[in-house]
Design a protein around this motif. Structure first.
Motif, PDB file in Angstrom:
ATOM      1  N   ALA A 144       0.939  -1.481   0.046  1.00 41.59           N
ATOM      2  CA  ALA A 144      -0.048   0.052   0.108  1.00 41.59           C
ATOM      3  C   ALA A 144       0.886   1.452   0.005  1.00 41.59           C
ATOM      4  O   ALA A 144       0.640   2.217  -0.653  1.00 41.59           O
ATOM      5  CB  ALA A 144      -0.995   0.013   1.039  1.00 41.59           C
ATOM      6  N   PRO A 145       1.872   1.426   0.837  1.00 43.08           N
ATOM      7  CA  PRO A 145       2.683   2.552   0.938  1.00 43.08           C
ATOM      8  C   PRO A 145       3.390   2.734  -0.368  1.00 43.08           C
ATOM      9  O   PRO A 145       3.742   3.827  -0.850  1.00 43.08           O
ATOM     10  CB  PRO A 145       3.406   2.476   2.228  1.00 43.08           C
ATOM     11  CG  PRO A 145       3.519   1.070   2.587  1.00 43.08           C
ATOM     12  CD  PRO A 145       2.093   0.508   2.023  1.00 43.08           C
ATOM     13  N   LEU A 146       3.920   1.671  -0.893  1.00 41.27           N
ATOM     14  CA  LEU A 146       4.778   1.502  -2.169  1.00 41.27           C
ATOM     15  C   LEU A 146       3.856   2.262  -3.302  1.00 41.27           C
ATOM     16  O   LEU A 146       4.296   2.911  -4.182  1.00 41.27           O
ATOM     17  CB  LEU A 146       5.209   0.387  -2.583  1.00 41.27           C
ATOM     18  CG  LEU A 146       6.663  -0.045  -1.791  1.00 41.27           C
ATOM     19  CD1 LEU A 146       7.089  -1.389  -2.361  1.00 41.27           C
ATOM     20  CD2 LEU A 146       7.683   0.777  -1.847  1.00 41.27           C
ATOM     21  N   LYS A 147       2.689   1.810  -3.331  1.00 45.29           N
ATOM     22  CA  LYS A 147       1.696   2.170  -4.627  1.00 45.29           C
ATOM     23  C   LYS A 147       1.270   3.489  -4.273  1.00 45.29           C
ATOM     24  O   LYS A 147       1.287   4.479  -5.416  1.00 45.29           O
ATOM     25  CB  LYS A 147       0.362   1.422  -4.398  1.00 45.29           C
ATOM     26  CG  LYS A 147       0.619  -0.051  -4.876  1.00 45.29           C
ATOM     27  CD  LYS A 147      -0.463  -1.116  -4.625  1.00 45.29           C
ATOM     28  CE  LYS A 147      -1.600  -0.940  -5.416  1.00 45.29           C
ATOM     29  NZ  LYS A 147      -2.807  -2.030  -5.363  1.00 45.29           N
ATOM     30  N   GLU A 148       1.248   4.148  -2.979  1.00 45.05           N
ATOM     31  CA  GLU A 148       1.010   5.573  -2.836  1.00 45.05           C
ATOM     32  C   GLU A 148       2.177   6.493  -3.361  1.00 45.05           C
ATOM     33  O   GLU A 148       1.958   7.387  -3.887  1.00 45.05           O
ATOM     34  CB  GLU A 148       0.571   5.836  -1.411  1.00 45.05           C
ATOM     35  CG  GLU A 148      -0.754   5.050  -1.062  1.00 45.05           C
ATOM     36  CD  GLU A 148      -0.787   5.329   0.449  1.00 45.05           C
ATOM     37  OE1 GLU A 148       0.086   5.863   1.196  1.00 45.05           O
ATOM     38  OE2 GLU A 148      -1.864   4.933   0.977  1.00 45.05           O
ATOM     39  N   ILE A 149       3.393   6.013  -2.968  1.00 48.98           N
ATOM     40  CA  ILE A 149       4.656   6.707  -3.402  1.00 48.98           C
ATOM     41  C   ILE A 149       4.661   6.895  -4.813  1.00 48.98           C
ATOM     42  O   ILE A 149       5.235   7.819  -5.632  1.00 48.98           O
ATOM     43  CB  ILE A 149       5.880   6.068  -2.679  1.00 48.98           C
ATOM     44  CG1 ILE A 149       5.890   6.306  -1.227  1.00 48.98           C
ATOM     45  CG2 ILE A 149       6.992   6.686  -3.497  1.00 48.98           C
ATOM     46  CD1 ILE A 149       6.760   5.343  -0.518  1.00 48.98           C
ATOM     47  N   ALA A 150       4.524   5.480  -5.480  1.00 49.22           N
ATOM     48  CA  ALA A 150       4.580   5.324  -7.105  1.00 49.22           C
ATOM     49  C   ALA A 150       3.710   6.396  -7.612  1.00 49.22           C
ATOM     50  O   ALA A 150       3.850   7.117  -8.804  1.00 49.22           O
ATOM     51  CB  ALA A 150       4.174   4.259  -7.323  1.00 49.22           C
ATOM     52  N   ALA A 151       2.121   6.359  -7.062  1.00 56.93           N
ATOM     53  CA  ALA A 151       1.311   7.244  -7.616  1.00 56.93           C
ATOM     54  C   ALA A 151       1.737   8.897  -7.700  1.00 56.93           C
ATOM     55  O   ALA A 151       1.591   9.560  -8.482  1.00 56.93           O
ATOM     56  CB  ALA A 151       0.141   6.993  -7.045  1.00 56.93           C
ATOM     57  N   ARG A 152       2.542   9.224  -6.317  1.00 66.41           N
ATOM     58  CA  ARG A 152       2.714  10.482  -6.410  1.00 66.41           C
ATOM     59  C   ARG A 152       3.838  11.144  -7.081  1.00 66.41           C
ATOM     60  O   ARG A 152       3.738  11.972  -7.562  1.00 66.41           O
ATOM     61  CB  ARG A 152       3.267  10.876  -4.602  1.00 66.41           C
ATOM     62  CG  ARG A 152       2.126  10.981  -3.749  1.00 66.41           C
ATOM     63  CD  ARG A 152       2.592  11.626  -2.620  1.00 66.41           C
ATOM     64  NE  ARG A 152       3.707  10.696  -1.715  1.00 66.41           N
ATOM     65  CZ  ARG A 152       3.410   9.832  -0.863  1.00 66.41           C
ATOM     66  NH1 ARG A 152       2.203   9.600  -0.699  1.00 66.41           N
ATOM     67  NH2 ARG A 152       4.342   9.194  -0.279  1.00 66.41           N
ATOM     68  N   HIS A 153       4.628  10.287  -7.491  1.00 66.31           N
ATOM     69  CA  HIS A 153       5.954  10.319  -8.445  1.00 66.31           C
ATOM     70  C   HIS A 153       5.844   9.979  -9.906  1.00 66.31           C
ATOM     71  O   HIS A 153       6.611  10.111 -10.427  1.00 66.31           O
ATOM     72  CB  HIS A 153       7.115   9.907  -7.647  1.00 66.31           C
ATOM     73  CG  HIS A 153       7.518  10.372  -6.304  1.00 66.31           C
ATOM     74  ND1 HIS A 153       8.169  11.633  -6.053  1.00 66.31           N
ATOM     75  CD2 HIS A 153       7.117  10.179  -5.010  1.00 66.31           C
ATOM     76  CE1 HIS A 153       8.453  11.766  -4.827  1.00 66.31           C
ATOM     77  NE2 HIS A 153       7.888  10.907  -4.275  1.00 66.31           N
ATOM     78  N   GLY A 154       4.739   9.357 -10.014  1.00 66.62           N
ATOM     79  CA  GLY A 154       4.622   8.721 -11.517  1.00 66.62           C
ATOM     80  C   GLY A 154       5.579   7.872 -11.995  1.00 66.62           C
ATOM     81  O   GLY A 154       6.008   7.739 -12.993  1.00 66.62           O
ATOM     82  N   LEU A 155       5.705   6.788 -10.971  1.00 63.77           N
ATOM     83  CA  LEU A 155       6.537   5.844 -11.198  1.00 63.77           C
ATOM     84  C   LEU A 155       5.845   4.413 -11.413  1.00 63.77           C
ATOM     85  O   LEU A 155       4.427   4.272 -11.090  1.00 63.77           O
ATOM     86  CB  LEU A 155       7.378   5.686  -9.767  1.00 63.77           C
ATOM     87  CG  LEU A 155       8.341   6.601  -9.597  1.00 63.77           C
ATOM     88  CD1 LEU A 155       9.031   6.443  -8.038  1.00 63.77           C
ATOM     89  CD2 LEU A 155       9.233   7.213 -10.531  1.00 63.77           C
ATOM     90  N   ARG A 156       6.646   3.356 -12.077  1.00 62.75           N
ATOM     91  CA  ARG A 156       5.891   2.064 -12.406  1.00 62.75           C
ATOM     92  C   ARG A 156       6.568   1.417 -11.058  1.00 62.75           C
ATOM     93  O   ARG A 156       7.644   1.386 -10.529  1.00 62.75           O
ATOM     94  CB  ARG A 156       6.377   1.433 -13.671  1.00 62.75           C
ATOM     95  CG  ARG A 156       6.156   2.486 -14.834  1.00 62.75           C
ATOM     96  CD  ARG A 156       4.810   2.824 -14.843  1.00 62.75           C
ATOM     97  NE  ARG A 156       3.879   1.686 -15.590  1.00 62.75           N
ATOM     98  CZ  ARG A 156       3.891   1.515 -16.794  1.00 62.75           C
ATOM     99  NH1 ARG A 156       4.532   2.057 -17.830  1.00 62.75           N
ATOM    100  NH2 ARG A 156       2.712   0.652 -17.049  1.00 62.75           N
TER     101      ARG A 156
END
Length: 372
Positions: free
Chosen positions: A141-153
């Protein structure tokens, strides 16, 4: 009789007729490369994960490498991951020309410390690569939130976690793509090498299929993009099809072995004593390996040799300490938890066909060594 950390012979004895039938089916088919067995396994492995696509390849390392390329990773890009992993995770990154950026792991479960990930992100970061280590899922969950914030895959490394779940979701279904290995020791292991990438992204799958076949489309000899020769063998695919139907049973068998270790060794735990693996809330562990921890690890392993018990360390050398990755510039002490674990962790024998008598030998010997 030697008790090994992993052995396939007792499982093979039970499944021999089915395994040999799989081999015979392929040899009788008239098609030995990218035939019906590969097609069937890809469809069935994707369906097991509730995913739209699965592209099989020749090994887990190339599954990671080609998936990174399919996600657009190339020279100069950065991929955030851990050093407490098998070297192929890092080799797949460097193989694309990208730079691995290491984050330390958590003391309690040896998995990526998600609290440290955001600080490791730079303008060059392209992908987050969590490793579901030893059979347990990272907190996604936190990784997905970080990825979404920074536009990462997100590319999940599922090489050690077939059949593991995180709050009911199978690993391999929580990122943009997921890479699997079918090396014989794995929870779902072939009788040789193999790998696959699972995704529900049509473009990732299209690119994967092109990359694994020289960079060609369906027209042979027409290279659309520089690719690889990375195909799963038909024989291994057919064997994996048969074994996939037993994957949940393999996971259940490994959990039964783990429960018995926990019950029989619980009284040896405590400060300065043996530490058993912890399963995080919401996780279903698939126990690729059963990793314990003790400050006198090296003495214990050496002493157990007298009992004809062979153990393993996963992993004694963190990737950032290896000479092959010295150019990355990580100094000793830069990942303190990872480095501390490397001196204390070791794996007890773990596979679903491990008998209770074999497990008793390990438990009894370990008790004697720890009491010495």
């Amino acid at each position: 009789m030697t008790t090994r950390v992993w052995d396939y012979l007792s499982e093979y004895a039970k499944e021999k007729a089915d395994i040999l039938d799989a081999v015979g089916k392929v040899f009788d088919s008239g098609q030995l490369v990218l035939g019906e067995s590969v097609k069937g396994f890809e469809e069935e492995f994707a369906a097991y994960h509730g995913a739209a696509h699965c592209t099989s390849v020749d090994n887990g390392t190339n599954a990671l490498k080609l998936a990174l390329e399919a996600l657009g990773v190339g020279p100069g890009d950065e991929v955030v991951t851990v050093s407490n992993t098998a070297a192929p995770t890092v080799l797949a990154i460097t193989g694309t020309g990208a730079v691995p950026v290491f984050v330390d792991v958590r003391e309690e479960d040896f998995l990526i410390d998600t609290d440290l990930v955001e600080a490791a992100i730079t303008p060059r970061t392209k992908v987050l690569l969590p490793v579901h280590l030893y059979g347990q899922s990272v907190d996604m969950a936190p990784l997905k939130e970080i990825a979404a914030r920074h536009g990462l895959r997100i590319l999940e490394d599922c090489a050690q976690a077939h059949g593991a779940r995180h709050h009911g979701e199978l690993v391999g279904t929580m990122g943009d793509a997921a890479a699997f290995s079918f090396y014989p020791t794995k929870v779902l292991g072939a009788y040789g090498d193999g790998g696959a990438v699972v995704t529900s992204d049509d473009e990732i799958d299209r690119t994967m299929r092109q990359l694994r076949y020289y960079g060609m489309d369906k027209v042979y000899y027409v290279v659309r993009t520089p690719g690889h020769n990375s195909r799963l063998d038909e024989v291994q695919a057919e064997i994996l099809r048969r074994k996939l139907t037993r994957l949940d049973a393999y996971v259940a068998g490994r959990n039964a072995v783990a429960r018995r270790y926990e019950e029989q060794l619980a009284d040896l735990t405590g400060p300065g004593g043996l530490q058993l693996p912890a399963t995080n809330e919401g996780n279903t562990h698939s126990y690729y390996v059963y990793v314990v921890r003790h400050p006198e690890r090296d003495r214990i392993i050496e002493a157990l040799k007298a009992y004809d018990i062979s153990l393993n360390i996963s992993y004694p050398w963190p990737c950032h300490t290896m000479t092959g990755f010295a150019h990355l510039g990580y100094e000793t002490g830069s990942l303190p938890v990872t480095e501390r674990l490397a001196g204390e962790i070791f794996s007890l024998p773990m596979y679903p066909s491990l008998s209770e008598s074999e497990q008793d030998r390990v438990i009894s010997a370990l008790r004697e060594v720890l009491a010495a």
